[in-house]
Design an enzyme around this catalytic site. Structure first.
Site, PDB file in Angstrom:
ATOM      1  N   ASP A 172       0.858  -1.175   0.000  1.00 30.58           N
ATOM      2  CA  ASP A 172       0.000   0.000   0.000  1.00 30.58           C
ATOM      3  C   ASP A 172       0.899   1.232   0.000  1.00 30.58           C
ATOM      4  O   ASP A 172       1.961   1.223   0.624  1.00 30.58           O
ATOM      5  CB  ASP A 172      -0.890  -0.022   1.244  1.00 30.58           C
ATOM      6  CG  ASP A 172      -1.838   1.149   1.283  1.00 30.58           C
ATOM      7  OD1 ASP A 172      -2.352   1.518   0.217  1.00 30.58           O
ATOM      8  OD2 ASP A 172      -2.067   1.698   2.379  1.00 30.58           O
TER       9      ASP A 172
ATOM     10  N   THR B 204       0.286   4.494   1.120  1.00 31.14           N
ATOM     11  CA  THR B 204       0.241   5.297   2.331  1.00 31.14           C
ATOM     12  C   THR B 204       0.679   4.470   3.542  1.00 31.14           C
ATOM     13  O   THR B 204       0.106   3.428   3.829  1.00 31.14           O
ATOM     14  CB  THR B 204      -1.181   5.837   2.570  1.00 31.14           C
ATOM     15  OG1 THR B 204      -1.608   6.514   1.389  1.00 31.14           O
ATOM     16  CG2 THR B 204      -1.209   6.785   3.750  1.00 31.14           C
TER      17      THR B 204
ATOM     18  N   ASP C 241      -1.526  -0.879   6.337  1.00 29.85           N
ATOM     19  CA  ASP C 241      -1.721  -0.409   7.703  1.00 29.85           C
ATOM     20  C   ASP C 241      -3.132   0.091   7.963  1.00 29.85           C
ATOM     21  O   ASP C 241      -3.498   0.348   9.105  1.00 29.85           O
ATOM     22  CB  ASP C 241      -0.721   0.707   8.039  1.00 29.85           C
ATOM     23  CG  ASP C 241      -0.932   1.946   7.179  1.00 29.85           C
ATOM     24  OD1 ASP C 241      -1.701   1.873   6.204  1.00 29.85           O
ATOM     25  OD2 ASP C 241      -0.319   2.988   7.485  1.00 29.85           O
TER      26      ASP C 241
END
Length: 776
Positions: A298, A300, A533
């Site tokens: 991912d 971010t 996350d």
């Protein structure tokens, strides 16, 4: 009745704790010392070998019962190493555990999940995992994902008086919940007790080894019966000698130490990774990462640093003041804003507009809204989701995204109140918000490492595709110059697999699409790791072969991941890969020598039965050879550094090595034994000849398995040779093991046949290497 504004009082909490109404639930990832001891001692092999040990203590000298003491020592080592690993995991689990927020005495407190009591009021925010069952008291656009429990992919809207189950997680909105079932009574605890019991190294590696051991176990009884019959009836040995020879053959066939060393190697890896602040929530995760050929990240929080800040506000129409006040009002509506809205809230203060309704942000919608009476209804979100395709502001947003900035569109829609299911149409952007994200300092280096190791890196993000492409370019991801907008992806699994295989960077990916993309990679035969996350990563983490969460990630993300990077450092990933490769590479080396022993023991036992001679070895001889050519060096080899890349076909390669090597060992030892008997040497001398020959050939097997030899490995081999020579020529040891070399013909036979056998092992290995090292 519980007051939702104040929650339980301290006295009420204390009363429930005293009554045992706390959220103490079974652990899915740990065991007590007593269960570790039981698991390592009460095994089928310990039962079989322990029984044979007891018999051997009765019928033979203590020297012939040494194999039993080795089993005790190995079991003790296994218990100690696993206990160390379990304690290390427990300490790190405290850091990575979910900490729900409860309301007590009018204050919101973060507590350990075990400290939640019956009737506690829990404050729910996006990313929170529910640790107890309960009933919703208040809902502000609350949406809960129950897919991990029910398999239903769509989030469920929760209103007051609705039930909520532990194990689910909040994806949007906020609310309050009263705990109605805690501890073992909760839904998730029932799953834990039924289906999530701790498994020690329940991995493909150990499964392959266990499969071989099962085959050996089926052969034990018939071969043991053949040996006993041939020793007692045909060779006319005494009962004691017949039993001693039979047990010697049967014990040597069992590679019992191999499973133990596999477990020890895994446990040591867990401890090593714990020292790097990597929480291993599932032991096989270390092994799986070494097999991964595709890693999905991912953007971010993985490629970029946590946290964001507003860089600029581009006014498209209206006034600067109206846009700034609207942004402050929308950001203030969310009681638990995501990092993007938190950055907006930090930049623009709340103007105090009265709120009449709101739609919270969710990863699936990618927008949120607030209705503020006379000030109208405002929407903020991804430009592609908020604006029409032909809106000029959309092209402007794409242009601003090219440098890696996250761009949000702010739009107004009169005074109409929206719902989560509203289809946005005809909106005009009032402003564009530019939010900066900083590439992690270690991102490019870590990406380069994976590429060098032959691992494909794919970036899958919910952000704008151009923004994702810009960040991925800075990180050095191949193909980042051609990002794909996930809204154009096909839904057919086969078509999706083709697109995912051809591209590396994807933007505007929804949570369900992330999961579908991982499944598509599986269709093409990839072993997939997924890092993330956010709560939008949970489904993909669960579907991946290996889920990896940042320690700063949501509680739900950390709960489903097999690895948690507690320091939020993606740069630690090469260390994790190294640990996985060390385990796989070294266990393959150890398997070579252990299973070679099983092969030669089986063949020698069958030959002894067919030729009706006394068994060629005393039990103490095989214990000595096993210790010096397998057990002791195997222990060190299993824990040594090893950076060889993983190659599929582990068990096939092991069999290609062990079958010819075991056959050569058996032929050489039996030839030496038979030749000594034909030279009219006594049985004791013939057994010594067979033992010396077998040691020479087994050392050759060890050398071939330990390749490429370095100083440490060479020192281990030389140490074993010196130890064997000490047994041969130090009278105390020679007498103890009934083994010596004298200037007799059998000694020349033993060394000569052993040398020929060693050369045979080297030649056979060179031949089988063509298949063992060929690409799979």
């Amino acid at each position: 009745m519980i007051d939702v504004q104040s929650g339980l009082t301290s006295a009420e909490v204390a009363a429930r704790v005293a009554a045992g109404q706390t959220n103490v639930a079974p652990s899915a990832t740990s065991r007590s010392l007593s269960s570790i001891i039981r698991a390592n001692t009460l095994t089928w092999f310990n039962l079989v070998i322990g029984s044979m040990w007891a018999v051997m203590l009765i019928v033979a000298p203590i020297q012939d019962s040494l194999f039993g003491f080795a089993i005790v020592a190995n079991t003790a080592i296994g218990i100690i190493q696993e206990y160390r690993a379990a304690r290390a995991l427990e300490k790190l689990s405290v850091l990575g555990a979910a900490r729900p927020v409860v309301r007590r005495d009018g204050q919101d407190l973060s507590v350990a999940s075990n400290d939640v009591v019956l009737d506690d009021v829990l404050v729910l925010s996006p990313g929170d995992q529910l640790v107890v069952d309960g009933v919703i008291l208040e809902s502000q656009g609350l949406e809960i994902d129950e897919s991990l429990l029910t398999g239903e992919a769509d989030p469920v809207d929760k209103l007051a008086d609705d039930d909520a189950m532990s194990g689910s997680f909040v994806v949007a909105g906020s609310g309050l919940m009263r705990a109605t079932r805690v501890g073992r009574d909760s839904f998730a605890a029932g799953l834990t007790e039924q289906a999530k019991q701790f498994h020690l190294t329940n991995s493909e590696l150990r499964d392959a080894i266990s499969g071989f051991i099962r085959v050996v176990s089926f052969l034990l009884l018939p071969i043991g019966a053949l040996l006993l019959y041939s020793q007692r009836v045909r060779a006319d040995a005494s009962w004691d000698d017949a039993i001693r020879g039979t047990i010697a053959g049967m014990v040597t066939m069992v590679p019992e130490g191999l499973v133990l060393l596999t477990s020890i190697a895994m446990a040591v890896s867990v401890v090593r990774l714990a020292q790097k602040k990597v929480l291993v929530q599932d032991m096989p995760a270390v092994e799986v990462l070494a097999r991964v050929d595709t890693i999905c990240v991912d953007k971010t929080g993985t490629l970029t640093e946590p946290g964001m800040h507003v860089r600029d506000l581009v006014i498209l129409q209206g006034t600067q003041q109206d846009a700034e006040q609207a942004l402050g009002a929308i950001a203030a509506v969310e009681s638990s804003p995501n990092p993007t809205l938190a950055a907006v809230a930090e930049a623009y203060p709340d103007p105090g507009w009265p709120i009449t309704s709101m739609v919270p942000f969710s990863s699936a919608r990618k927008w949120s809204s607030g209705s503020f009476g006379d000030h109208g209804t405002w929407i903020i979100g991804a430009p592609e989701m908020v604006l029409d395709a032909n809106d000029a502001a959309l092209a402007k947003a794409q242009e601003l995204s090219a440098d890696g900035s996250r761009v949000l569109a702010l739009a107004r829609i009169g005074s109409a109140e929206l719902s989560p299911d509203t289809q946005l149409q005809g909106l005009t952007a009032e402003a564009l918000v530019l939010i900066d994200q900083q590439l992690r300092a270690d991102a490019a280096e870590t990406v380069a490492y994976f590429l060098e190791q032959g691992v494909t890196v794919k970036v899958i993000s919910g952000d704008n595709a151009i923004t994702v492409g810009a960040i991925a370019t800075l990180a050095g991801v191949p193909g980042a110059e051609a990002p794909v907008d996930a809204r154009t992806l096909p839904t057919d699994p086969a078509e999706l697999a083709a697109v995912v295989a051809a591209s590396s960077v994807f933007g505007r990916v929804t949570p369900t699409q992330k999961q579908a993309m991982v499944d598509a990679l599986h269709l093409s035969g990839s072993t997939v790791a997924m890092t993330g996350d956010g709560v939008n990563d949970v489904l993909a983490l669960k579907s991946a072969d290996l889920g990896i969460s940042m320690g700063s990630g949501s509680a739900a993300t950390r709960a489903v991941a097999q690895l948690v990077l507690l320091d939020n450092k993606w740069s630690v990933m090469p260390s994790v890969v190294t640990e996985g490769r060390r385990v796989l590479g070294n266990i393959e080396r150890v398997s070579d020598v252990f299973l070679t022993k099983s092969f030669y023991a089986l063949l020698i036992s069958v030959a002894t039965g067919l030729f009706a001679v006394e068994f060629p070895f005393l039990p103490r001889h095989l214990t000595l050879i096993g210790a010096l050519t397998i057990g002791i060096p195997g222990f060190f080899l299993a824990l040594m550094p090893n950076t060889e890349r993983f190659r599929p076909g582990f068990f096939k390669r092991v069999l290609l090595f062990t079958a010819p090597a075991g056959a050569i060992c058996a032929i050489a030892a039996f030839t030496s034994y038979g030749t000594a008997l034909r030279l009219d040497e006594p049985v004791e001398s013939a057994q010594a000849a067979a033992t010396v020959t077998l040691f020479i050939v087994a050392i050759a097997v060890l050398i071939q398995s330990a390749r490429p030899l370095n100083l440490i490995r060479l020192a281990i081999v030389l140490g074993m040779i010196v130890a064997f020579l000490a047994v041969l020529f130090i009278p105390l040891l020679s007498d103890f093991f009934a083994l010596s070399l004298s200037p007799e013909r059998y000694s020349a036979v033993a060394v000569g046949v052993g040398a020929i056998g060693a050369i045979g092992v080297a030649i056979a290995t060179r031949i089988t290497d063509r298949w063992r090292r060929a690409p799979q």
